[in-house]
Each structure stands twice: as C-alpha cells, then as structure tokens.
Design an enzyme around this catalytic site. Sequence first.
Site, mmCIF file in Angstrom:
data_model
loop_
_atom_site.group_PDB
_atom_site.id
_atom_site.type_symbol
_atom_site.label_atom_id
_atom_site.label_comp_id
_atom_site.label_asym_id
_atom_site.label_seq_id
_atom_site.Cartn_x
_atom_site.Cartn_y
_atom_site.Cartn_z
ATOM 1 N N GLU A 91 20.761 11.517 6.117
ATOM 2 C CA GLU A 91 22.006 11.237 5.395
ATOM 3 C C GLU A 91 23.160 11.272 6.388
ATOM 4 O O GLU A 91 22.980 11.603 7.566
ATOM 5 C CB GLU A 91 22.217 12.261 4.274
ATOM 6 C CG GLU A 91 21.153 12.171 3.180
ATOM 7 C CD GLU A 91 21.426 13.088 2.009
ATOM 8 O OE1 GLU A 91 22.545 13.063 1.476
ATOM 9 O OE2 GLU A 91 20.520 13.830 1.624
ATOM 10 N N HIS A 132 32.374 12.154 -2.698
ATOM 11 C CA HIS A 132 31.138 11.496 -2.242
ATOM 12 C C HIS A 132 31.451 10.009 -2.121
ATOM 13 O O HIS A 132 32.055 9.427 -3.018
ATOM 14 C CB HIS A 132 30.024 11.735 -3.266
ATOM 15 C CG HIS A 132 28.669 11.338 -2.776
ATOM 16 N ND1 HIS A 132 28.286 10.031 -2.642
ATOM 17 C CD2 HIS A 132 27.615 12.087 -2.381
ATOM 18 C CE1 HIS A 132 27.037 9.995 -2.185
ATOM 19 N NE2 HIS A 132 26.606 11.231 -2.014
ATOM 20 N N ARG A 190 30.893 12.249 5.345
ATOM 21 C CA ARG A 190 31.424 11.808 4.049
ATOM 22 C C ARG A 190 32.919 11.528 4.003
ATOM 23 O O ARG A 190 33.348 10.521 3.453
ATOM 24 C CB ARG A 190 31.142 12.886 3.010
ATOM 25 C CG ARG A 190 29.733 12.862 2.603
ATOM 26 C CD ARG A 190 29.446 13.848 1.536
ATOM 27 N NE ARG A 190 28.024 13.696 1.285
ATOM 28 C CZ ARG A 190 27.291 14.521 0.606
ATOM 29 N NH1 ARG A 190 27.835 15.586 0.069
ATOM 30 N NH2 ARG A 190 26.013 14.304 0.427
ATOM 31 N N HIS A 250 32.999 15.386 -5.695
ATOM 32 C CA HIS A 250 31.593 15.786 -5.606
ATOM 33 C C HIS A 250 31.386 17.279 -5.389
ATOM 34 O O HIS A 250 30.455 17.851 -5.941
ATOM 35 C CB HIS A 250 30.954 15.002 -4.458
ATOM 36 C CG HIS A 250 29.477 15.195 -4.311
ATOM 37 N ND1 HIS A 250 28.580 14.974 -5.343
ATOM 38 C CD2 HIS A 250 28.712 15.587 -3.246
ATOM 39 C CE1 HIS A 250 27.348 15.219 -4.930
ATOM 40 N NE2 HIS A 250 27.397 15.611 -3.663
ATOM 41 N N ARG A 292 31.607 19.363 3.863
ATOM 42 C CA ARG A 292 30.194 19.748 3.897
ATOM 43 C C ARG A 292 29.309 18.634 4.448
ATOM 44 O O ARG A 292 29.444 17.471 4.067
ATOM 45 C CB ARG A 292 29.724 20.119 2.487
ATOM 46 C CG ARG A 292 28.247 20.419 2.403
ATOM 47 C CD ARG A 292 27.883 21.009 1.069
ATOM 48 N NE ARG A 292 28.060 20.102 -0.043
ATOM 49 C CZ ARG A 292 27.187 19.175 -0.404
ATOM 50 N NH1 ARG A 292 26.070 18.982 0.290
ATOM 51 N NH2 ARG A 292 27.415 18.416 -1.447
HETATM 52 C C1 SIN Z 1 23.362 12.845 -2.001
HETATM 53 O O1 SIN Z 1 22.182 12.716 -2.282
HETATM 54 O O2 SIN Z 1 24.022 11.971 -1.458
HETATM 55 C C2 SIN Z 1 24.050 14.140 -2.342
HETATM 56 C C3 SIN Z 1 23.486 15.225 -1.554
HETATM 57 C C4 SIN Z 1 24.545 16.250 -1.248
HETATM 58 O O3 SIN Z 1 25.578 16.298 -1.916
HETATM 59 O O4 SIN Z 1 24.359 16.979 -0.272
#
Ligand code: SIN
Length: 396
Positions: A112, A227, A268, A329, A364
């Site tokens: 991610e 997010h 993010r 988020h 985060r």
């Molecule tokens: C996501 O799956 O993008 C959210 C995971 C997270 O908030 O760490």
Amino acid sequence: MRLSVDVVIVGCGVSGLVAALSLPEQLRVLVIAKGGLEESNSILAQGGMSVLLDETDEDDYFADTLEAGHGENRECTVRIMIGESRSALDYLRELGVEFDTDSQGQLDYTREGGHRKRRICHFKDYTGREIITKLLQRAQQRDNVTFMDHTTMVDILESSGTCVGVRAVDGQGDELEIESGWTILATGGVGGLFEQSTSFPIMTGDGCRIAREHGVRLENMDYVQFHPTGLYSPGDVRAVLVSESTRGEGAVLLDAKGERFTDELLPRDVLCEEIRRKMEEEGSSYVRLSFEGLDADAVKARFPGIYESCLERGYDMTREPIPVCPVQHYLMGGIHVDENSLTTMPRLFAVGETSCNGVHGANRLASNSLLESVVFSRRAAAEITRQHAACQTGTA
Ligand code: SIN
C-alpha cells in the site's frame, strides 16, 4: 443499576477485543458497545495488517512509518510496534484468524501507499471482518467476559483523581453505574462527526471528549487522516472504502481525459493533495480509478467486497473506471498514552484509534492501525495484569 467488575472495556473493535482476550481469565471483564457488537471500524478494514518481514526489514519499515508520519512519530513506540509485529501476527493466527497464503503456503503480502515493500498480510479485501469474527467468537466463549451492546458511555467515574469505572446508558435508556478496578477506552475515532467518512456514524469521539472533561491529556486532535480513494457516492451514509491495496496491485488513477496524473502509492496525505488539486483544476467532485490493466477474474477474486459494493451502486469496476475522492478515514491523535497504553489518569487506559501513543505521527502509514491496536492492547492487558497482581500481594 449498579454493576461491579474488575475491568470495563468501552468498545468492541480489534483493540477492545484483544484487550479482553489478553486479560487473565480470573478477572471479570465487561465489554460495552455503543452499537451492535459488529459495529466497529475494525470490521471495515480492507487492506490488512502490516508486519516486519524479517530483521533486514527493520530499518526500512521504521523509515517508512516515520516518513509517512512526517517525523512526528514517537520513535520508541514505533520500535515497539515493529518489534512486536510478528508476535502479534502469530497471536492472531493462534486464535484462528486466517490470512491469505500463496501456493507454497507462504503469506501473500500486499503493498500500500508509503511502503517500499510488500509487507501487508490480508484476507482477501475483508481482513478486518475476518479478525473481528474470530476474536468475537473467542471472547464470547470466555466465561469471564460479558458483553452489553447498544450501551453508551456517558461519563467516567473518578475518585480522588483515579478512574473507578464508567457511567453508561443501555438500549432501554436505563442508567448504569459500572464500578471497575481498571477501565479501557476503545471507542474508535471521530469519523461520525464528518460529512463523508469511512467510519460508522456512531464513532463520535466519545472517549476523547469525556477524558478531556476530566482533565486527561489529549494529543494531536487535529491530526485527522483522509483516505485518498473513497467511492464517490453522495447518497451513502458511510463512504465505501476502495482499499489502497487495489493500487498496490496495479489499479491506476485517471483524470477526466483518461490520463494518469500521479504516483498511486504516495503516502496518503500527499496523494490526497494531488487528487484534490486535480479535482479543483477540473471542477469535478472525483477522479477515476481504473482496473483496466488487471485481469477481471483476479480482481473479483482478490477484491470481492469492493467489487460487490461498487456493483450495488451501479459500477462494474472490471469494465469501467470508478469515481473516487478523498474521505475522512482516521484520527492519528487521541488520548495521550504511554507505551503500555496508560493515560495520564491512574487506572484509565486507552487503546486503538481512541489513543495517541505516537506511532502514527502526523499521518498514519497504511495498515499500521490493526497492528498498533493488537500490539498496544496486549500491552495494556499486561500492565493491568501486573497492577492487579501488585494489588493482590499488597505491593501496589
Ligand atoms: C485500506 O485498505 O486502504 C485501508 C487500510 C488502512 O486504513 O490502513
């Protein structure tokens, strides 16, 4: 009504349940939940839980977490979280939680934003549901753990500066005074206060507000994370999350001309800014996320939850780009706690999104929240166990 228990836990997401399961079975534990037992943000977690790959990954994982957090992280708690991540994973697997594996039986790590490596364990795109289901089953089997759903904390009980329980109102509107030796706040974040959030609307920062009213220290309450990719769907009460792992697996962001305009795996906050700028430039409320380069059957198998949610709203993501935009988020701030999740009030603990132990800094890193919840809830339970033993032996 008046109740008396050893430990009351307010909230039943991953952090509340892990704390309940990690306390000794001779302690009487009551878990109260504002909504239903499955109404926690943890159950919505899609992407997964990040873990240290091996000792050669330690400095990289640390650097990724600090870079995402703009260096405002508490370094000692980041080291603890990373150092205890493999044992947190083993703990969940021992409780029966499943994570996807490859054909050799090895964990199938995904990637991610902000992670330089694939180090995120997942169960399809409903990792949170898998974890909560198994933890709840285990906790409900415990004789020492009792649950009360639709029960809202309205205050904490304080005596000579020490927390001695909580006041709550149950589903019938009756007031409960719950006296407890120790209290753990696991009330989630503040998403319910925002117009568009991935959170359940009941998450309205109750734990933080009540703690503050009692002079308990809060930290970084303005550090709110958006997010980058919520599904643009204005009628929804709760925004549908389109996991970062979709981008980790190759989905790309497109502008109105159908062209890529950014690196999809930026941290993010940086990516949200890029998307916002593009939306402003185009006078649009969303950009598009395209799965065109990915195999349609693989997308359906890997992201069944997101696929279904989009389909219900008229989008087949295997055939067309879907509209996405930044949505609230996560809260990085919260009730200030030490490395054992103890607040500035004796016998009052805070865990999960309600707490601020400093691991996330100003932003985060993706998939660090489930990990942080498991690690620091176990530490809260260990500290309560230690304090309880000291009381028993008169050495407190
Ligand atoms: C996501 O799956 O993008 C959210 C995971 C997270 O908030 O760490």
